[in-house]
Design a protein around this motif. Structure first.
Motif, short mmCIF file in Angstrom:
data_model
loop_
_atom_site.label_atom_id
_atom_site.label_comp_id
_atom_site.label_asym_id
_atom_site.label_seq_id
_atom_site.Cartn_x
_atom_site.Cartn_y
_atom_site.Cartn_z
N GLY A 38 1.76 -9.04 15.27
CA GLY A 38 2.22 -7.67 15.41
C GLY A 38 1.52 -6.98 16.56
N TYR A 39 1.93 -5.75 16.82
CA TYR A 39 1.33 -4.96 17.89
C TYR A 39 1.12 -3.54 17.39
CZ TYR A 39 6.25 -3.78 18.42
OH TYR A 39 7.54 -3.39 18.17
N ASN B 127 7.93 -6.03 14.33
CA ASN B 127 8.22 -4.90 15.22
C ASN B 127 7.94 -3.58 14.52
OD1 ASN B 127 9.16 -5.54 17.81
ND2 ASN B 127 11.21 -5.99 17.08
N LEU B 128 7.72 -2.55 15.31
CA LEU B 128 7.75 -1.18 14.82
C LEU B 128 9.16 -0.65 15.03
CD1 LEU B 128 4.32 -0.01 16.23
CD2 LEU B 128 4.92 -0.27 13.82
N ILE C 257 11.20 -8.77 12.01
CA ILE C 257 11.07 -7.80 10.91
C ILE C 257 10.57 -6.49 11.50
CG2 ILE C 257 9.77 -7.25 8.81
CD1 ILE C 257 9.52 -10.31 8.38
N THR C 258 11.09 -5.37 11.01
CA THR C 258 10.66 -4.05 11.46
C THR C 258 9.91 -3.36 10.33
OG1 THR C 258 12.54 -3.85 12.96
CG2 THR C 258 11.43 -1.81 12.35
N LEU C 259 8.72 -2.86 10.65
CA LEU C 259 7.93 -2.09 9.70
C LEU C 259 7.81 -0.65 10.19
CD1 LEU C 259 5.10 -4.66 8.86
CD2 LEU C 259 7.18 -4.17 7.58
N LYS C 260 7.53 0.27 9.28
CA LYS C 260 7.57 1.69 9.60
C LYS C 260 6.31 2.22 10.28
CE LYS C 260 10.91 3.01 6.16
NZ LYS C 260 11.30 3.94 5.14
N SER C 261 5.17 1.56 10.10
CA SER C 261 3.93 2.14 10.63
C SER C 261 2.97 1.06 11.10
CB SER C 261 3.24 2.98 9.55
OG SER C 261 2.75 2.12 8.53
N GLU C 262 2.00 1.51 11.88
CA GLU C 262 0.96 0.59 12.35
C GLU C 262 0.07 0.14 11.18
OE1 GLU C 262 -0.39 1.73 16.60
OE2 GLU C 262 0.49 3.54 15.70
N ALA C 263 -0.09 0.99 10.19
CA ALA C 263 -0.85 0.61 9.00
C ALA C 263 -0.14 -0.53 8.27
CB ALA C 263 -1.03 1.81 8.07
N ALA C 264 1.19 -0.47 8.21
CA ALA C 264 1.97 -1.54 7.59
C ALA C 264 1.85 -2.83 8.39
CB ALA C 264 3.43 -1.12 7.45
N VAL C 265 1.81 -2.73 9.72
CA VAL C 265 1.64 -3.92 10.57
C VAL C 265 0.28 -4.55 10.27
CG1 VAL C 265 1.36 -4.75 12.94
CG2 VAL C 265 3.18 -3.13 12.39
N ASN C 266 -0.77 -3.75 10.22
CA ASN C 266 -2.10 -4.26 9.89
C ASN C 266 -2.08 -5.00 8.56
OD1 ASN C 266 -4.17 -3.73 11.83
ND2 ASN C 266 -4.10 -1.56 11.33
N ALA C 267 -1.52 -4.38 7.53
CA ALA C 267 -1.51 -4.98 6.19
C ALA C 267 -0.70 -6.28 6.17
CB ALA C 267 -0.94 -3.98 5.19
N PHE C 268 0.46 -6.29 6.80
CA PHE C 268 1.31 -7.48 6.79
C PHE C 268 0.64 -8.64 7.52
CE2 PHE C 268 4.73 -10.30 7.94
CZ PHE C 268 5.62 -10.22 6.88
N GLU D 235 -4.48 2.33 24.93
CA GLU D 235 -4.58 0.88 24.98
C GLU D 235 -3.93 0.33 23.71
OE1 GLU D 235 -7.87 -1.99 26.67
OE2 GLU D 235 -8.52 -1.07 24.80
N TYR D 236 -3.15 -0.73 23.89
CA TYR D 236 -2.42 -1.36 22.80
C TYR D 236 -2.86 -2.81 22.66
CZ TYR D 236 0.44 2.72 23.77
OH TYR D 236 0.87 4.00 23.99
N ALA D 237 -2.56 -3.40 21.50
CA ALA D 237 -2.99 -4.77 21.25
C ALA D 237 -1.97 -5.54 20.43
CB ALA D 237 -4.33 -4.77 20.52
N VAL D 238 -1.89 -6.84 20.70
CA VAL D 238 -1.13 -7.76 19.87
C VAL D 238 -2.16 -8.42 18.96
CG1 VAL D 238 0.31 -9.83 19.83
CG2 VAL D 238 0.61 -8.15 21.66
N VAL D 239 -1.88 -8.44 17.66
CA VAL D 239 -2.85 -8.94 16.68
C VAL D 239 -2.29 -10.07 15.82
CG1 VAL D 239 -4.16 -6.79 16.56
CG2 VAL D 239 -2.23 -7.12 15.02
N VAL D 240 -3.21 -10.94 15.40
CA VAL D 240 -2.93 -12.03 14.47
C VAL D 240 -4.13 -12.15 13.53
CG1 VAL D 240 -1.47 -13.35 16.06
CG2 VAL D 240 -3.92 -13.74 16.06
N GLN D 241 -4.05 -13.04 12.54
CA GLN D 241 -5.21 -13.30 11.69
C GLN D 241 -6.28 -14.00 12.49
OE1 GLN D 241 -4.28 -15.35 8.05
NE2 GLN D 241 -3.09 -13.65 7.24
N LYS D 242 -7.53 -13.84 12.07
CA LYS D 242 -8.66 -14.38 12.83
C LYS D 242 -8.62 -15.89 13.02
CE LYS D 242 -11.96 -10.79 12.87
NZ LYS D 242 -13.31 -10.39 12.88
#
Length: 134
Positions: free
Chosen positions: A115-116, A56-57, A95-106, A19-26
């Motif tokens: 992000g997703y 993007n990843l 913008i492309t980031l290398k990891s899902e951890a980077a997406v979370n942080a950004f 399962e995947y998710a698109v995320v934003v700030q609360k």
């Protein structure tokens, strides 16, 4: 015998579906899947007064491939052609980031970022606005 083989294959495919998710700030408002697609194609750049920053990843990432197929509903080769054309019109891809951890942080740091990632890896401080699975 064929029935059992089919049943086993079906069970394995269901168990392995991610399962995947698109995320934003609360504090960010909910967005429809149509708007998510428009954001990632850079056709929608603002939501109210908030500048949107799609993330993007990498192009070979399996989560990105699933996002392109299930959310954007565009083949990777067609999306690549789209961005080549947009480049000549002065548009840059997300913008492309290398990891899902980077997406979370950004996304946690930048209001308006979207992000997703795999739903299980979404930071608890982020808001999931859309989910899909393979």
């Amino acid at each position: 015998m064929k029935k059992y083989l089919f049943l086993i294959i079906f069970i394995i495919s269901v168990v392995e579906a991610k399962e995947y998710a698109v995320v934003v700030q609360k504090g960010f408002a909910n967005i429809s899947v149509g708007k998510i697609k428009a954001i990632y194609l850079k056709k929608l750049k603002y939501h109210g007064d908030t500048k949107l920053v799609p993330i993007n990843l990498g192009s070979q990432n399996s989560v990105r491939r699933s996002f392109e197929k299930k959310v954007l509903k565009i083949k990777h080769s067609r999306l690549k052609s789209y961005w080549i054309k947009q480049h000549y019109l002065g548009q840059r891809p997300p913008i492309t980031l290398k990891s899902e951890a980077a997406v979370n942080a950004f996304v946690k740091k930048v209001f308006g970022a979207i992000g997703y990632l795999e739903a299980a890896k979404a930071d608890k401080d982020l808001k999931i606005i859309y989910k899909w699975s393979d």
